[in-house]
Write a protein that holds these residues in place. Structure first.
Motif, short mmCIF file in Angstrom:
data_model
loop_
_atom_site.label_atom_id
_atom_site.label_comp_id
_atom_site.label_asym_id
_atom_site.label_seq_id
_atom_site.Cartn_x
_atom_site.Cartn_y
_atom_site.Cartn_z
N PRO A 86 -5.77 0.42 -1.67
CA PRO A 86 -7.00 -0.34 -1.94
C PRO A 86 -8.10 0.57 -2.47
O PRO A 86 -8.07 1.77 -2.24
N ARG A 87 -9.05 -0.02 -3.17
CA ARG A 87 -10.21 0.73 -3.68
C ARG A 87 -11.20 0.91 -2.55
O ARG A 87 -12.24 0.26 -2.51
N LYS A 88 -10.88 1.81 -1.63
CA LYS A 88 -11.64 1.88 -0.39
C LYS A 88 -13.07 2.37 -0.57
O LYS A 88 -13.90 2.16 0.29
N HIS A 89 -13.35 3.03 -1.69
CA HIS A 89 -14.72 3.49 -1.92
C HIS A 89 -15.55 2.49 -2.70
O HIS A 89 -16.74 2.70 -2.91
N GLU A 90 -14.93 1.43 -3.16
CA GLU A 90 -15.69 0.39 -3.85
C GLU A 90 -15.80 -0.87 -3.00
O GLU A 90 -16.79 -1.59 -3.08
N LEU A 91 -14.77 -1.13 -2.20
CA LEU A 91 -14.80 -2.34 -1.37
C LEU A 91 -15.84 -2.21 -0.26
O LEU A 91 -16.13 -1.11 0.21
N THR A 92 -16.34 -3.35 0.15
CA THR A 92 -17.24 -3.37 1.30
C THR A 92 -16.67 -4.35 2.33
O THR A 92 -15.81 -5.17 2.00
N PRO A 147 0.85 -1.21 0.00
CA PRO A 147 0.00 0.00 0.00
C PRO A 147 0.88 1.25 0.00
O PRO A 147 1.94 1.26 0.63
N THR A 148 0.44 2.27 -0.70
CA THR A 148 1.21 3.52 -0.80
C THR A 148 1.58 4.06 0.58
O THR A 148 2.70 4.52 0.79
N SER A 149 0.63 3.98 1.51
CA SER A 149 0.88 4.52 2.85
C SER A 149 2.00 3.76 3.56
O SER A 149 2.82 4.35 4.27
N ILE A 150 2.04 2.45 3.36
CA ILE A 150 3.07 1.61 3.98
C ILE A 150 4.42 1.87 3.30
O ILE A 150 5.46 1.92 3.96
N PHE A 151 4.38 2.07 1.99
CA PHE A 151 5.60 2.37 1.26
C PHE A 151 6.21 3.67 1.76
O PHE A 151 7.42 3.77 1.95
N ALA A 152 5.37 4.65 2.01
CA ALA A 152 5.85 5.95 2.52
C ALA A 152 6.51 5.75 3.89
O ALA A 152 7.57 6.34 4.17
N LYS A 190 -4.76 3.66 9.75
CA LYS A 190 -5.16 3.59 8.35
C LYS A 190 -4.27 2.63 7.58
O LYS A 190 -4.71 1.96 6.65
N GLU A 191 -2.99 2.60 7.96
CA GLU A 191 -2.04 1.73 7.26
C GLU A 191 -2.43 0.26 7.43
O GLU A 191 -2.34 -0.53 6.48
N ARG A 227 9.51 -1.14 -9.87
CA ARG A 227 8.90 -2.04 -10.84
C ARG A 227 8.45 -3.34 -10.15
O ARG A 227 7.33 -3.82 -10.38
N ILE A 228 9.31 -3.85 -9.28
CA ILE A 228 9.02 -5.17 -8.69
C ILE A 228 8.02 -5.06 -7.54
O ILE A 228 7.15 -5.91 -7.38
N LEU A 229 8.15 -4.01 -6.72
CA LEU A 229 7.21 -3.84 -5.60
C LEU A 229 6.21 -2.74 -5.97
O LEU A 229 6.50 -1.55 -5.86
N ARG A 230 5.03 -3.14 -6.42
CA ARG A 230 4.05 -2.18 -6.93
C ARG A 230 3.37 -1.45 -5.78
O ARG A 230 2.89 -2.10 -4.85
#
Lengths: 195, 195
Positions: free
Chosen positions: A82-88, A53-58, A147-148, A75-78
């Motif tokens: 998450p799609r937090k507004h679509e996931l339930t 997750p971007t937050s964890i990467f930061a 949040k992370e 490249r290797i670690l994308r």
């Protein structure tokens, strides 16, 4: 006959793999070396896609010597949120989270009361320092509290991925939500099994 | 030409309507009388179905003289728990709940620190009593903090009902989840508009 081709899979990584000294020694002596060590293995495994997750990467970037991080990490670690507004999530989890919080609030209150009672026996400054520590532990241990953490669980759920984390709160919720997870201590063996 | 028939609707009730002295006087002077007063109106409105989560109904029963509660309460005010294992909630709400909790934990810690610092200025017993009060307020105000609150919101969502509550935490979540809500002060007028 050719050997059966392994089905590709996805893996979501927490920072503990690279940051926690007890765990990262599998890959390197410093966070920066651990990333390099991971990339050497990961680059040989086309069957696996690695995500963070971007937050964890930061968070991870705070622990490394940025100028030594190779470009192929990106490249290797994308990095992906998450799609937090679509996931339930199942509604009963709200009950569990709220019940968890109530218990912890009560624990926190007992910590605070103990501190008030110990004033006079030790210095006020020490009482407050030790209370802060105990308070945080009482309220945060084993709970999803950031949040992370939610990012980790939801990303793993969204991608139907294997979650690699040592965080007890995240593991507990992975279990509730049917997300696969692996202890970071086993991750090197897991990777080597593909090579 | 006959007047257009009103579409039927569903209403989920919180206890505050009957229990909170500022609100219940619309219906009666005691909780028991308020229930009777509500039933007199509700019984004249076939267009509305009234519901109360089982957990909230159990709370309400602590406030009333049970032997004076008329049997038609059970017919007019339906007790029902939400389908918590079938319902889902949007995942971004988890983030909001967790962020909310973090803020409150920090507030709770400040309350506790203040209490430790005030020992000596007032009696230990008083310090602890006042800390308990402030602590609860800091951690619980305006947040969904009980299973009963979640029951209210989810039942209203499940039934696509109007939620009648004065609980600020429940109202905040009703807003997030697109659940209709009404202040209990307006509820009598709302009912009378059907009669």
């Amino acid at each position: 006959m050719e050997p059966a081709k392994l089905r590709s899979d996805r893996v979501v990584l927490d920072t503990s793999l690279f940051v926690n000294p007890d765990i990262r020694h599998d890959f390197g002596n410093t966070p920066t070396e651990a990333i390099e060590g991971f990339l050497v293995l990961a680059g040989q495994i086309p069957e696996l896609e690695f995500y963070m997750p971007t937050s964890i990467f930061a968070e991870l970037m705070n622990f490394v010597e940025k100028e030594k991080i190779p470009g192929r990490l990106l490249r290797i670690l994308r990095q992906k949120s998450p799609r937090k507004h679509e996931l339930t999530c199942p509604a009963f989890l709200l009950y569990e989270l709220i019940e968890d919080i109530r218990e912890r609030v009560n624990k926190g209150m007992r910590v605070a009361e103990k501190a008030v009672r110990s004033v006079g026996k030790s210095e006020e400054k020490e009482v407050i320092q030790s209370m802060r520590k105990n308070f945080r532990e009482a309220l945060r241990e084993g709970i999803i509290d950031s949040k992370e953490d939610v990012d980790l669980i939801l990303l793993a759920k969204e991608l139907d991925a294997l979650l690699v984390t040592a965080d007890q709160g995240a593991i507990k919720w992975a279990e509730k939500m049917g997300v696969r997870w692996l202890m970071p201590e086993k991750f090197k063996d897991y990777l080597l099994s593909f090579i």
